[in-house]
Motif scaffolding. Sequence first.
Motif, mmCIF file in Angstrom:
data_model
loop_
_atom_site.group_PDB
_atom_site.id
_atom_site.type_symbol
_atom_site.label_atom_id
_atom_site.label_comp_id
_atom_site.label_asym_id
_atom_site.label_seq_id
_atom_site.Cartn_x
_atom_site.Cartn_y
_atom_site.Cartn_z
ATOM 1 N N THR A 30 0.843 -1.184 0.000
ATOM 2 C CA THR A 30 0.000 0.000 0.000
ATOM 3 C C THR A 30 0.878 1.234 0.000
ATOM 4 O O THR A 30 2.049 1.198 0.318
ATOM 5 C CB THR A 30 -0.906 0.015 1.235
ATOM 6 N N GLN A 33 -2.048 8.156 0.498
ATOM 7 C CA GLN A 33 -3.403 8.535 0.133
ATOM 8 C C GLN A 33 -3.369 9.948 -0.422
ATOM 9 O O GLN A 33 -2.771 10.845 0.168
ATOM 10 C CB GLN A 33 -4.306 8.502 1.374
ATOM 11 N N ASP A 34 -4.018 10.181 -1.574
ATOM 12 C CA ASP A 34 -4.120 11.530 -2.107
ATOM 13 C C ASP A 34 -5.111 12.317 -1.260
ATOM 14 O O ASP A 34 -6.247 11.894 -1.074
ATOM 15 C CB ASP A 34 -4.619 11.496 -3.554
ATOM 16 N N THR A 35 -4.712 13.468 -0.748
ATOM 17 C CA THR A 35 -5.593 14.254 0.104
ATOM 18 C C THR A 35 -5.510 15.721 -0.251
ATOM 19 O O THR A 35 -4.572 16.201 -0.864
ATOM 20 C CB THR A 35 -5.230 14.101 1.593
ATOM 21 N N PRO A 46 -9.850 12.973 1.015
ATOM 22 C CA PRO A 46 -9.391 12.312 -0.212
ATOM 23 C C PRO A 46 -10.361 12.554 -1.355
ATOM 24 O O PRO A 46 -11.503 12.968 -1.155
ATOM 25 C CB PRO A 46 -9.370 10.837 0.188
ATOM 26 N N LYS A 49 -13.806 7.745 -4.353
ATOM 27 C CA LYS A 49 -13.376 6.483 -4.944
ATOM 28 C C LYS A 49 -14.577 5.828 -5.614
ATOM 29 O O LYS A 49 -15.615 5.614 -4.996
ATOM 30 C CB LYS A 49 -12.787 5.553 -3.878
ATOM 31 N N GLY A 53 -11.988 1.376 -7.219
ATOM 32 C CA GLY A 53 -11.181 2.341 -6.491
ATOM 33 C C GLY A 53 -10.722 3.523 -7.315
ATOM 34 O O GLY A 53 -9.905 4.322 -6.848
ATOM 35 N N ARG A 55 -10.308 7.058 -9.036
ATOM 36 C CA ARG A 55 -10.490 8.414 -8.529
ATOM 37 C C ARG A 55 -11.690 9.076 -9.201
ATOM 38 O O ARG A 55 -11.861 9.008 -10.414
ATOM 39 C CB ARG A 55 -9.214 9.208 -8.821
ATOM 40 N N ASP A 422 -5.707 7.573 -12.496
ATOM 41 C CA ASP A 422 -5.241 7.339 -11.128
ATOM 42 C C ASP A 422 -3.743 7.543 -11.008
ATOM 43 O O ASP A 422 -2.981 7.261 -11.935
ATOM 44 C CB ASP A 422 -5.617 5.926 -10.680
ATOM 45 N N ALA A 549 -4.243 2.927 -3.203
ATOM 46 C CA ALA A 549 -4.224 4.124 -2.365
ATOM 47 C C ALA A 549 -2.890 4.846 -2.498
ATOM 48 O O ALA A 549 -1.874 4.253 -2.835
ATOM 49 C CB ALA A 549 -4.466 3.741 -0.914
#
Length: 549
Positions: A30, A33-35, A46, A49, A53, A55, A422, A549
């Motif tokens: 993993t 995480q894009d935030t 985020p 999703k 998953g 974006r 993504d 993620a």
Amino acid sequence: MNSSRRGALKAGLLGVAACSVPHAFASPATARQDTTASPSGTTPQPWGKGIEGQRKGDLGNGYFLNPIMAGDYPDPTILKDGPDYYMTFSAFENYPALIIWHSQDLVNWTPLGPALEKPIGSVFAVDLVKHGNRYYIYIPILPTATGPDADHRPKIYVVHADTITGPWSDPIDLQIPGLIDPGHIVGEDGKRYLFLSGVSRVRLSDDGLSTDGPVSLAYEGWQYPDEWITEAFSLESPKLLRRGEYFYLITAEGGTSGPATGHMVNAARSRSVLGPWENCPHNPIVRTQSDSERWWSRGHASLVEGPAKDWWMVYHGYENGFRGLGRQTLLDPIEWTTDGWFRAKGGDLSKPIAKPAKGKSNAHGIAKSDNFAMAAFGTRWNFYNPGHGEQARARFENNALLLQGKGLTPTDASPLAVLTGDHHYEVTVQMELIGEAIGGLLLFFNKQLYLGMGHDGSRMTTYRSGRPSYWPEPAPAGRIWHLRIVNDRHIVTFFYSLDGVKWTRHALRSEVSGYNVNVADDLASLRPALFATGAGSVRFSNFQYRALA
């Protein structure tokens, strides 16, 4: 069409990788995480999703975070038709082309199908309109024919349909050579017009299927300060609407690639479709001010009325740090000002924005995984630069895609590609080699720039920078292969397996942030793709896409 040729055309119309030892692989690790800031600015938020998953913009809390279309969806053209919205994008050499997308809230979009099946050239910057009870798409085509006698000037075509889902007519040549970027409008005289790059104008026949008069210069643009850092002047993408006593002309300047601060949205208005045009005193309406912003090269805008009678602007931009994803579609709220102009309210689009009021959400996007039970050309898969009858190379049988070989390398194989938006994802596929074929899995930008793995049954070939690499990966012989590519924010790792259980990591990793427009000089994106070359065929099955993620 590559960016420098496109820019030059418009100007002319206006007078190491890290090496490692292969090892068994079980599952990808993993990652981050894009935030971004939440509406309150207090907690990380985020992106939404969606399917697999993937974006998406809708955050599920009444807000959305751009992009509304993640991935290579450039030059958006949008149509409001009652409570429904339809949008399509430049397709370039990818066919079937001009997928129509549907929404009722401007944020969530579902594909309906392609409007252009047969390849006729490179498709870009179209205009989707409805006039009366008929739908039209005005399409600039750059011929892809080669040879000393080939005509390389772009041409404008039109297709039409009685329903948005088609069937669409065959393309009709409007006999307008050398111009691109059409924008349709009905004038105060009730006549139909196309505005074109330059900005030029030509009157259309009442049925919209031919011209009715000469092409003439309509508008010379807004002159931005010479010290601004842009790619080129490139007066392009005229889009028009009529509101109140004015016609509004929205254009782009500054070039669509090049420096981050180049592209911009400008406006002008006139009481007549014939002009004269008054430039907005607030120009530019939108422009990236710094390369520290999230969205670069913002431009090519259209205005649209929202479900609650408010107004929005749809345009494209490159994501800072992810130019390889192509130009993504952005949604920006606007307001009309007391002086009869409009301004953008979304700032740099780095924070969530309240969704359009009174809209109805539908499913967003489409699954990219495919068990090949049936064809999904034009919604999931597109051939790159195909010849006529290219789809005949592909047969679907027993939950597998049997793809006939073409050419000798991926460069001339017309790979079958799927878009991604993504930052971190993996793709996996099983393939079986039949006859004297080479098959494989790629990340494909264009025929000069791609990377991936291929196998001919005896040995593996590694591709990087659009050609076979010197790297002698010691993969064994075999006719059935499982291949996987993981792209973790530009760090690309290959894996392969004979049984789909025990995986070996390819000893070579690649960094692919340079696979983008300013290196390749092509308005494209890096996307997963399947290829088959040689005299045989390749049977692909169980293609799996997963956003990570």
